[in-house]
Design an enzyme around this catalytic site. Structure first.
Site, mmCIF file in Angstrom:
data_model
loop_
_atom_site.group_PDB
_atom_site.id
_atom_site.type_symbol
_atom_site.label_atom_id
_atom_site.label_comp_id
_atom_site.label_asym_id
_atom_site.label_seq_id
_atom_site.Cartn_x
_atom_site.Cartn_y
_atom_site.Cartn_z
ATOM 1 N N SER A 47 -20.221 -5.859 -61.264
ATOM 2 C CA SER A 47 -19.064 -5.873 -62.165
ATOM 3 C C SER A 47 -18.711 -7.240 -62.720
ATOM 4 O O SER A 47 -17.913 -7.334 -63.650
ATOM 5 C CB SER A 47 -17.838 -5.282 -61.458
ATOM 6 O OG SER A 47 -17.956 -3.889 -61.350
ATOM 7 N N SER A 88 -17.359 -3.535 -64.239
ATOM 8 C CA SER A 88 -16.003 -3.240 -64.628
ATOM 9 C C SER A 88 -15.251 -4.405 -65.272
ATOM 10 O O SER A 88 -14.183 -4.207 -65.853
ATOM 11 C CB SER A 88 -15.209 -2.759 -63.408
ATOM 12 O OG SER A 88 -15.144 -3.772 -62.407
ATOM 13 N N LYS A 146 -7.924 -10.180 -64.109
ATOM 14 C CA LYS A 146 -8.295 -8.772 -64.250
ATOM 15 C C LYS A 146 -7.181 -7.851 -63.752
ATOM 16 O O LYS A 146 -6.557 -8.127 -62.720
ATOM 17 C CB LYS A 146 -9.581 -8.538 -63.456
ATOM 18 C CG LYS A 146 -10.313 -7.248 -63.730
ATOM 19 C CD LYS A 146 -11.662 -7.272 -62.990
ATOM 20 C CE LYS A 146 -12.378 -5.945 -63.083
ATOM 21 N NZ LYS A 146 -13.654 -5.969 -62.312
#
Length: 471
Positions: free
Chosen positions: A178, A154, A79
Site C-alpha cells: 500500500s 491503499s 492518510k
C-alpha cells in the site's frame, strides 16, 4: 520556480537558513492543491487557515533560534486511516464520514515532532483493502498520469498528491504494497521499512480495537516522496522507538554499511505471473545501471518469495474471515467484490476453508522463510524485483471481472511476499512506458533501510526525471 516544485530536502534547508519561509512553502503547496486537486481528488480535509497558522509558528521558531526538527516547516499530507488530532479519520467508510480523531497515532506524532506542517488528508479505499483508491464517502482518486489507470492503493491519494506536486512527502502504510504500489503507479518513491522501525502505536479510542495477527505483524508506516533523498528524510523522521508498539524496537539500529560493492540478486519471476515486457525491461535497465555502478549483479531463482506470497493469501484471508460480516455492513460494494475475489483466489491455493492445522503450519513456515532470506541477504546483498508483474492496472480491474480480480493477487507477488517476511523494500521509478511510470523494487535484509535507499539512489541518479503531464 514555484516552491512546490522543490524537494523536501531543499525546502527544509531553505526554511532553516531563512532563504524561504514556511509560510511561503505551505502557501505554494496550498495553491498547487487548489489548482490540481479538484481534478484528482487526492487530498481531503484541506484546511488552509490551520496550515498557514502552523507555518507562521514554524517561522517564529526559526526566528527565535529554537531547535528545529528535520521536517521543520515542510508541507506533508497524512492518510485518512491514521489518527490525526482534529482531522478526518474515516478509513473511507460512510458510517465514519464525519469522524475526527481525538489524538495522534504515533507516526503522526513523530511527523509533528519533526516539524512537518500538515496540509491535508489523503484518500484511501474503504478499510484500505484494495490496490485502487475509491470509496463511497470521498469518491475516486485519479492517477495524474492517466485517468484510466489506478493511482494504486491503499495509499493512492498520497501517491497522487506527491506526483502532482501537492506535497513533497506523504505518509502512508503498507500491508500488501500500500506504499510501494501507489508509488510505482504514480512514478514516485515509496519505502516500506522493517517491521518495528516506525511505531504502529494507535491513539486510544473509547473501545479497544485489536487488529488480527496479520495486521499487527505485517502493517507498517512509511513515506512516499518525490525523491529518494526526501523518502530517506521522511523515514528518519518517522522512525520512532516505542515500546507501546508490541513489535516496536527499543532504539534505532545502526546504519549498516556494505563497505564495498553490493551483491544484487535479480528475481524476475516466482512462478505465479509472467512479467509484462515493460516490467522485464525495467529490471534489465536497473540491473545494468547497478552493474555500471560497480555492484555484482546476477539473476537468480528464489521460490521462497512465491511461497511467501501464497502464505499471504492463506494467513490474511483466515485472519480477516471473522471480520467479514462487519466489513460487509460498513464497506462499499467495491470492497465486498474485492474480498469475494480474494477468497476465491485463496481457495484456488488452499481450499475453500483451510483448517487450523494449515493456518498454524503457515505461521511456522513463515519463520523458516524469514531466516532463510536473512541468511541470503545479510548486510551486503539486495534483491531487485518487479513491483508488480504488470504495469499499473486499469481502474477497478479487481472488481469488474472475477477471473481478472483473482489474477491480480498473482501479479502482485512482489507486494504481498514482503509484508509476510517483514523486510524493508523501496519502490523507485525507472522510466515512462506507454504513458505510464514503470518502477522496480529493492529488498534488503532486516533494518537495512539505508542500504536499500542507497541502491534506489543509484537507480534514481541514472533514470530520467519523470513528471506527469498536468501542466
Amino acid at each position: 520556480m514555484e516552491l512546490w516544485h522543490l524537494p523536501a530536502t531543499e525546502l527544509a534547508a531553505g526554511i532553516r537558513d531563512r532563504r524561504i519561509s514556511a509560510v511561503q512553502a505551505v502557501q505554494s503547496c496550498l495553491d498547487r492543491i487548489e489548482a490540481v486537486n479538484p481534478g484528482l481528488n487526492a487530498l481531503l480535509d484541506v484546511r488552509p487557515e490551520e496550515a498557514l497558522a502552523d507555518a507562521r509558528r514554524a517561522d517564529e521558531a526559526v526566528s527565535a533560534g529554537t531547535a528545529l526538527g528535520p521536517l521543520h516547516g515542510v508541507p506533508v499530507s497524512t492518510k485518512i486511516n491514521t489518527a490525526q488530532r482534529g482531522s478526518l479519520t474515516t478509513h473511507g467508510l460512510a458510517p465514519l464520514a464525519g469522524v475526527r480523531a481525538a489524538d495522534d497515532d504515533a507516526v503522526i506524532a513523530a511527523l509533528r515532532s519533526a516539524g512537518a506542517v500538515f496540509v491535508g488528508r489523503s484518500n484511501t479505499p474503504a478499510f484500505s483493502m484494495r490496490w485502487f483508491t475509491s470509496n463511497d464517502p470521498h469518491g475516486r482518486t485519479l492517477n495524474p498520469w492517466s485517468a484510466e489507470h489506478t493511482p494504486g492503493g491503499s495509499s493512492g491519494g498520497a501517491a497522487s498528491a506527491v506526483a502532482a506536486g501537492m506535497t513533497p512527502i506523504s505518509q502512508g502504510n503498507d500491508i500488501a504494497g500500500s506504499v510501494r504500489y501507489p508509488a510505482a503507479c504514480c512514478g514516485v518513491v515509496g519505502i516500506r521499512p522493517t517491521v518495528g522501525l516506525v511505531s504502529n502505536w494507535v491513539a486510544p479510542t473509547p473501545v479497544d480495537l485489536e487488529g488480527p495477527l496479520t495486521f499487527q505483524l505485517w502493517a507498517v508506516q512509511g513515506p512516499l516522496a518525490g525523491t529518494v533523498a526526501d523518502a530517506r528524510l521522511a523515514m528518519r523522521a518517522m522512525a520512532s522507538p516505542d515500546l507501546r508498539d508490541p513489535f516496536g524496537i527499543p532504539a534505532l539500529p545502526a546504519h549498516p554499511s556494505a563497505g564495498g560493492p553490493l551483491h544484487v540478486k535479480v528475481v524476475r519471476d516466482v512462478g505465479l505471473a509472467k512479467p509484462h515486457p515493460s516490467v522485464s525491461a525495467a529490471l534489465d535497465t536497473a540491473a545494468g545501471w547497478l552493474a555500471e555502478a560497480g555492484h555484482v549483479v546476477e539473476e537468480i531463482e528464489l521460490p521462497l518469495l512465491g511461497e511467501a506470497a501464497r502464505l499471504w493469501l492463506l494467513l490474511l484471508s483466515e485472519d480477516v474471515r471473522p471480520l467479514l460480516p462487519g466489513m460487509r455492513d460498513m464497506g462499499d460494494e467495491a470492497t465486498r467484490l474485492n474480498m469475494t475475489y480474494l477468497y476465491e483466489a485463496a481457495a484456488e491455493l488452499w481450499g475453500d476453508k483451510p483448517d487450523t492445522t494449515a493456518y498454524i503450519q503457515g505461521w511456522a513456515r513463515r519463520a523458516t522463510l524469514i531466516t532463510r532470506l536473512q541468511e541470503l541477504l545479510g548486510t551486503d546483498t539486495v534483491l531487485l524485483t518487479p513491483v508488480s508483474a504488470e504495469p499499473p492496472f486499469e481502474n477497478d480491474a479487481d472488481i469488474l471481472d472475477p477471473a481478472r480480480g483473482r489474477g491480480l493477487f498473482a501479479a502482485q507477488w512482489p507486494m504481498t511476499s514482503v509484508p509476510v517476511l517483514g523486510f524493508p523494500a523501496v519502490s523507485v521509478p525507472t522510466a515512462v512506458t506507454d504513458g505510464l511510470p514503470v518502477s522496480v523494487q529493492i529488498i534488503g535484509g532486516r533494518f537495512t533501510e539505508e542500504l536499500v535507499l542507497d541502491v534506489a539512489q543509484t537507480i534514481e541518479s541514472r533514470a530520467p526525471r519523470i513528471t506527469p503531464p498536468l501542466d
